[in-house]
Design a protein around this motif. Structure first.
Motif, PDB file in Angstrom:
ATOM      1  N   THR A 126     -15.875  27.251 -20.537  1.00  6.13           N
ATOM      2  CA  THR A 126     -14.718  28.047 -20.900  1.00  6.13           C
ATOM      3  C   THR A 126     -14.562  29.023 -19.708  1.00  6.13           C
ATOM      4  O   THR A 126     -15.564  29.552 -19.071  1.00  6.13           O
ATOM      5  CB  THR A 126     -15.095  28.939 -22.212  1.00  6.13           C
ATOM      6  OG1 THR A 126     -15.683  28.097 -23.226  1.00  6.13           O
ATOM      7  CG2 THR A 126     -13.888  29.889 -22.438  1.00  6.13           C
ATOM      8  N   CYS A 127     -13.428  29.169 -19.594  1.00  4.76           N
ATOM      9  CA  CYS A 127     -12.940  30.141 -18.465  1.00  4.76           C
ATOM     10  C   CYS A 127     -13.574  31.562 -18.473  1.00  4.76           C
ATOM     11  O   CYS A 127     -13.403  32.027 -19.592  1.00  4.76           O
ATOM     12  CB  CYS A 127     -11.247  30.579 -18.289  1.00  4.76           C
ATOM     13  SG  CYS A 127     -10.749  31.667 -17.055  1.00  4.76           S
ATOM     14  N   PRO A 128     -13.955  32.142 -17.423  1.00  6.38           N
ATOM     15  CA  PRO A 128     -14.424  33.428 -17.746  1.00  6.38           C
ATOM     16  C   PRO A 128     -13.709  34.657 -17.421  1.00  6.38           C
ATOM     17  O   PRO A 128     -14.214  35.865 -17.220  1.00  6.38           O
ATOM     18  CB  PRO A 128     -15.727  33.485 -16.581  1.00  6.38           C
ATOM     19  CG  PRO A 128     -15.171  32.730 -15.288  1.00  6.38           C
ATOM     20  CD  PRO A 128     -13.935  31.560 -16.197  1.00  6.38           C
ATOM     21  N   TYR A 129     -12.442  34.527 -17.347  1.00  7.21           N
ATOM     22  CA  TYR A 129     -11.523  35.345 -16.937  1.00  7.21           C
ATOM     23  C   TYR A 129     -10.656  36.154 -18.280  1.00  7.21           C
ATOM     24  O   TYR A 129     -11.486  36.558 -19.152  1.00  7.21           O
ATOM     25  CB  TYR A 129     -10.309  35.252 -16.068  1.00  7.21           C
ATOM     26  CG  TYR A 129     -10.767  34.817 -14.733  1.00  7.21           C
ATOM     27  CD1 TYR A 129     -11.642  35.683 -13.758  1.00  7.21           C
ATOM     28  CD2 TYR A 129     -10.590  33.498 -14.036  1.00  7.21           C
ATOM     29  CE1 TYR A 129     -11.921  35.492 -12.558  1.00  7.21           C
ATOM     30  CE2 TYR A 129     -10.980  33.377 -12.879  1.00  7.21           C
ATOM     31  CZ  TYR A 129     -11.619  34.181 -11.942  1.00  7.21           C
ATOM     32  OH  TYR A 129     -12.213  33.875 -10.638  1.00  7.21           O
ATOM     33  N   CYS A 130      -9.510  35.879 -18.609  1.00  2.24           N
ATOM     34  CA  CYS A 130      -9.155  36.665 -19.500  1.00  2.24           C
ATOM     35  C   CYS A 130      -9.110  36.368 -21.271  1.00  2.24           C
ATOM     36  O   CYS A 130      -9.852  35.125 -21.202  1.00  2.24           O
ATOM     37  CB  CYS A 130      -7.250  36.667 -19.434  1.00  2.24           C
ATOM     38  SG  CYS A 130      -6.570  35.169 -19.955  1.00  2.24           S
ATOM     39  N   GLY A 131      -8.737  36.955 -22.022  1.00  2.00           N
ATOM     40  CA  GLY A 131      -9.105  36.904 -23.582  1.00  2.00           C
ATOM     41  C   GLY A 131      -8.456  35.577 -23.973  1.00  2.00           C
ATOM     42  O   GLY A 131      -8.453  35.242 -25.034  1.00  2.00           O
ATOM     43  N   GLY A 134      -9.215  32.521 -23.182  1.00  2.00           N
ATOM     44  CA  GLY A 134     -10.208  31.683 -23.462  1.00  2.00           C
ATOM     45  C   GLY A 134      -9.859  30.237 -23.291  1.00  2.00           C
ATOM     46  O   GLY A 134     -10.381  29.344 -24.146  1.00  2.00           O
ATOM     47  N   CYS A 135      -9.349  29.939 -22.133  1.00  2.00           N
ATOM     48  CA  CYS A 135      -9.140  28.411 -22.007  1.00  2.00           C
ATOM     49  C   CYS A 135     -10.257  27.648 -21.765  1.00  2.00           C
ATOM     50  O   CYS A 135     -11.336  28.064 -21.100  1.00  2.00           O
ATOM     51  CB  CYS A 135      -8.263  28.313 -20.669  1.00  2.00           C
ATOM     52  SG  CYS A 135      -6.590  29.090 -20.802  1.00  2.00           S
ATOM     53  N   GLY A 136     -10.199  26.321 -22.248  1.00  2.00           N
ATOM     54  CA  GLY A 136     -11.482  25.411 -21.899  1.00  2.00           C
ATOM     55  C   GLY A 136     -11.272  24.756 -20.586  1.00  2.00           C
ATOM     56  O   GLY A 136     -10.162  24.538 -20.217  1.00  2.00           O
TER      57      GLY A 136
HETATM   58  S1  SF4 Z   1      -4.988  32.234 -19.021  1.00  2.00           S
HETATM   59 FE1  SF4 Z   1      -6.786  30.658 -19.131  1.00  2.00          FE
HETATM   60  S2  SF4 Z   1      -7.233  29.876 -17.070  1.00  2.00           S
HETATM   61 FE2  SF4 Z   1      -5.947  31.779 -16.954  1.00  2.00          FE
HETATM   62  S3  SF4 Z   1      -7.452  33.547 -16.705  1.00  2.00           S
HETATM   63 FE3  SF4 Z   1      -6.705  33.370 -18.789  1.00  2.00          FE
HETATM   64  S4  SF4 Z   1      -8.635  32.002 -19.725  1.00  2.00           S
HETATM   65 FE4  SF4 Z   1      -8.479  31.733 -17.354  1.00  2.00          FE
END
Ligand code: SF4
Length: 945
Positions: free
Chosen positions: A26-31, A33-35
């Motif tokens: 899972t992506c560690p950036y924003c909420g 929560g992209c796979g």
């Molecule tokens: S939109 Fe998805 S890929 Fe982009 S930072 Fe947020 S969780 Fe990550």
């Protein structure tokens, strides 16, 4: 409905001779929560394992060797294979350069000392002994943890358990306090529990999406792209953006409600009155499932129950307010998405409830395509809330100030010493450190010296704190530089656990790289310290065991033993074996016990039955009144400072700052302001300015074009002492907080903007990481195989040639210098060529109007200079006109602003899709599509004129 059907978490394939594994994570950036899928060559991980702790050259080599391919996970429901530009660049953040790879310590009260590497035993004994000594002398409330929405749920769970159940204090707070605690408080007041009732699919089911205080195009890009696709497929869907700024998100808006900063409650109170006055109350729903509507309507009416007064207060055109109200009133399926623009306010909780009130009045909640939707900023802000990571919460959505709840948790944990009262929230926590009441703090995975309001005070407080422990992945951060004990933690790609996104979806973060150096998981460090402090109950064989304990706690007293049922329930995920935990597909809580013979099933949408989490099952209208920000503007500080994210950077840039393609979009800290305000302040676009408040100051470059209204300026939150000389906007932000949530008012600080006088400007491109001589102003920007510095200075430069040679300090034999100087004009340019390759260059001028950096940056990436390139090197631009790409807009394909504008003009392009077809820009992650739209409008406006 989501479910936990098993999806292969790791698949192995093999090309002719290179075997690969694909790890789902899972992506560690924003909420959002992209796979993510990480495709690794199986042998590569070994190159990184046990990376030498003192061999930078090997670190670099290993970093290169271990680069996996990153792509979106087509099977993950949050993103269906899409990633934004930050997610797509994750593979470029995995290098070990600048990582903290071994425990280290420096002498207490000597933060200038270079930390020395120590053994784990030495470091962890220092933490355990230090905390134990402070507790023995001053009591448990003299110690604290400050944690992060970057932690995994398992890390968070153990930190909370140790502090609240064993140390016996609730002094654990998280940087999530800074971004969504007002939403938490609003949910609890309205629903009786911190619950997001909707899911992402509700966006696609909606006919009207209202985005309030959310620049989703930049801050939640994949969610924004889902909305953009929805509008393509169903053009009748309407989007309203409520935001003082004209952000990139407005490119999708049918209506932009550019209200006065801080006036949100008046707008939504006006909407509540409007809906009630026109008979749009869902009487059956309100009567059967809510309390307090009369009081809420009285409060709303007192704020000016007519459109004209709302328009006056919010500084809006009457027709704008009317149109928004008419759209809301006429549309049954409305989702109101809100984010930091609502939460980060001294009245953030009231703003949240003013939105929820409108949904309760119309019964637009618990139904497809309807409900209030708080979207979180961090990957695991929600997970932290589940385990009680905030100082005023207990684990598993139980209440800290409820004795029965405390007894349940104490019994479950076998805890010797439960906290009995809420601990210190983030702002008062650092004030307590400043006052000497908190004497030892462990900061995990966050950088409060940059991110807190009144950040200079936070830095000074930590500098005098008796014991500062920092566990982090980076060796140097503004906060780590003040640590007495530094503990190397695992980074994304190495961590193993779970995160919960904005729609309550629990997803696995799986490791695909082995731990580098001596780094260890945060939960492991916490357990080790707990054991050294003599506590039992911290012997977990792995994160799966922690998750199981967390899941079991969610079932304790959940609707039994006289305790009201809670939505947060992971009954269906208890008892997972290590293998089942590893294979866990993403799933939305609550997860009830599955029927015999079936697997666990999640829940997409909540409160469909109208039964809320308050003990009587009814939701609460919360009467709220408009309240202006804590500190108003005045003659000395006449502008409102708004802070937030830029498109391609994340928090304090420890990851994104490493990635050249993410640096091209916004390279420097900027103060974005309206041209008329700039004129009044005596500053011009491209020049440097000091942004000053009553609390502190910082320096940034003036820019226009960010859609700023008169009277407001915007400064990004990312830059810090590792990347710039003086660009921490946290130092400027006031520390007023919401009285209910404790969330700081990051969106409203009165400031003045004044010229930052310098006698020269310069930029440098160099293959050396550090410059040999300092400058009054500097910003460091990572390029491909080089570093770019933007510089400015006050001291006059007497001998530019000598200055340049000292600055660049090129030691290579046979270095050849090309120089141009106009001493009268104060202009100097030099390039240093070594073995036919551009080694460094410097451009100096009294003014900031230096050549574009893009073409020179391309030359730095090349192994050799061609003859025409060498001939025009000191001009800073190619001989052939029109090949400079301009500032990067599309980071995926490296397409700049000038290239896009040329294509629009030359080919008569009229849509973003046509731009993509012509020059690829916007054709991968789509993060730049709103900006391409803005360029189309700008180019066509110029042509029309
Ligand atoms: S939109 Fe998805 S890929 Fe982009 S930072 Fe947020 S969780 Fe990550």
């Amino acid at each position: 409905m989501s479910n936990a059907a098993v999806i292969p978490l790791v698949s192995a394939t093999s090309s002719v001779d290179v075997p690969h594994v694909t790890v789902r994570t899972t992506c560690p950036y924003c909420g959002v929560g992209c796979g993510v899928e990480a495709v690794c060559v199986t042998a590569l991980g070994d190159a990184r394992r046990g990376a030498p702790e003192h061999a930078p050259e090997n670190k670099q080599q290993n970093a290169q060797a271990a680069m996996p391919e990153i792509r979106g996970d087509a099977l993950h429901p949050a993103n269906a294979g899409r990633l934004c530009v930050k997610g797509a660049a994750l593979g470029e953040t995995l290098g070990l350069e600048e990582r903290l790879l071994a425990p280290a310590m420096r002498t207490r009260n000597d933060v200038m000392e270079t930390p020395r590497t120590v053994s784990w035993d030495t470091a962890l004994d220092a933490v355990a002994d230090g905390f134990r000594a402070v507790i023995a002398e001053h009591g448990p409330d003299a110690v604290a943890f400050y944690v992060s929405g970057q932690l995994l749920t398992e890390d968070y769970y153990v930190a909370n358990k140790l502090m609240k159940g064993f140390i016996g204090s609730a002094n654990i707070d998280t940087n999530s306090r800074l971004c969504m605690s007002s939403a938490v408080a609003g949910h609890k007041r309205a629903f009786g529990e911190d619950v997001v009732p909707v899911c992402y699919d509700d966006l696609e089911a909606a006919d009207l999406i209202v985005l309030v205080g959310s620049n989703a195009a930049w801050c939640h890009p994949v969610l924004f792209q889902r909305i953009a696709r929805l509008k393509e497929q169903r053009p009748a869907v309407r989007v309203v953006v409520v935001d003082p700024r004209h952000t990139a998100t407005c490119e999708l808006a049918d209506l932009h409600v550019a209200l006065k900063p801080g006036s949100d409650v008046w707008l939504f109170n006006g909407l509540l009155s409007y809906l009630a006055d026109r008979g749009l109350t869902d009487r059956a729903f309100v009567g059967a499932h809510t309390h307090g509507v009369a009081e809420a309507l009285v409060a709303a009416a007192a704020d000016g129950g007519d459109i004209e007064s709302v328009a006056r207060t919010c500084k809006l055109a009457v027709q704008t307010v009317r149109r928004f109200y008419e759209m809301f009133a006429a549309t049954g399926r409305v989702v109101t998405v809100f984010s930091q623009g609502v939460n980060q306010s001294s009245s953030g909780t009231d703003k949240v409830n003013s939105i929820i009130n409108c949904h309760l009045l119309t019964g637009r909640i618990g139904k497809p395509g309807a409900g209030p939707f708080s979207i979180t900023g961090q990957p695991n802000a929600m997970g932290g809330r589940e385990v009680g990571g905030l100082a005023n919460m207990l684990a598993a959505h139980l209440e800290l100030d409820n004795a029965a709840h405390r007894a349940l948790v104490q019994d479950f944990w076998g805890a010797p010493c439960m906290a009995v009262q809420p601990g210190l929230k983030a702002v008062p926590l650092f004030e307590a450190i400043e006052a000497g009441r908190v004497k030892a703090i462990w900061i995990m995975g966050t950088n409060p010296v940059v991110s807190m309001p009144e950040a200079d005070r936070v830095r000074a407080a930590l500098a005098r704190c008796e014991l500062v422990v920092v566990s982090d992945v980076m060796a140097r951060t503004d906060t780590a530089d003040l640590a007495h004990v530094l503990l190397p933690a695992l980074a994304w790609g190495e961590k193993d656990g779970t995160v919960t996104n904005s729609e309550r979806r629990i997803s696995r973060q799986r490791p695909f790289l082995p731990p580098p150096g001596a780094a260890r998981a945060d939960w492991d460090l916490l357990c080790d310290v707990a054991r050294r402090m003599g506590y039992r109950g911290f012997d977990y064989p792995g994160p799966h065991a922690i998750f199981d304990e967390h899941a079991r706690l969610s079932t304790v007293g959940n609707g039994t033993g006289g305790v009201a049922p809670r939505q947060f329930n992971l009954a269906g995920l208890t008892g997972l074996s290590r293998a089942a935990y590893d294979a866990l597909a993403s799933i939305q809580w609550p997860v009830p016990c599955p029927a015999t013979g079936t697997g666990p099933t999640g829940t997409a949408r909540l409160y469909a039955d109208g039964r809320f989490s308050h003990a009587d099952g009814r939701a609460r209208f919360v009467p709220v009144r408009g309240c202006w920000p804590a500190h108003g503007i005045d003659n000395d500080y006449p502008l409102v400072l708004n802070t937030g994210r830029v498109r391609d950077h994340w928090h304090t840039m420890t990851r994104t700052g490493k990635v050249p393609r993410l640096a091209g979009h916004t390279s420097e800290a900027a103060v974005d302001m309206h041209p008329h305000d700039a004129l009044l302040c005596g500053v011009r676009e491209g020049e440097l300015a000091r942004v000053r408040s009553r609390w502190g100051a910082m320096v940034a470059r003036v820019r226009h074009g960010g859609g700023m209204p008169r009277g407001s300026v915007f400064v990004p939150i990312h830059w810090n002492a590792q990347f710039a000389s003086d660009a921490r906007v946290g130092a400027v932000v006031n520390a007023a907080v919401d009285a209910v949530s404790g969330e700081p008012e990051f969106k409203h600080t009165p400031v003045q903007v004044e010229p930052f006088p310098v006698s020269w400007h310069a930029f440098v491109l160099t293959r050396t990481q550090e410059l040999a001589t300092p400058a009054t102003y500097w910003t460091r920007i990572q390029g491909r195989q080089f570093v770019r510095y933007e510089l400015a200075g006050r001291e006059a430069i007497a001998d530019a040639g000598a200055w340049a040679r000292a600055l660049l300090d090129v030691k290579a034999a046979g270095a050849e210098w090309l120089e141009y100087e106009d001493a009268t004009a104060g202009v100097y340019r030099a390039a240093c060529v070594v073995a036919g390759r551009l080694e460094a260059c410097v451009f100096l001028s009294p003014r900031p109007d230096l050549p574009a950096r893009t073409w020179l940056s391309v030359l730095m990436e090349n192994d050799a200079l061609a003859t025409p390139e060498r001939a025009s090197l000191l001009a800073g631009e190619p001989l052939e006109a029109g090949t400079d790409t301009g500032q990067i807009v599309c980071a995926c394909f490296g397409v700049g602003r000038e290239t896009i504008c040329r294509a629009i003009r030359q080919h008569g392009l009229s849509t973003a899709a046509e731009v993509t077809a012509c020059i690829k820009a916007g054709g991968n992650c789509g993060s730049c599509v709103p900006e391409i739209g803005a360029l189309l409008l700008a180019c066509h406006a110029v042509q029309a004129a």
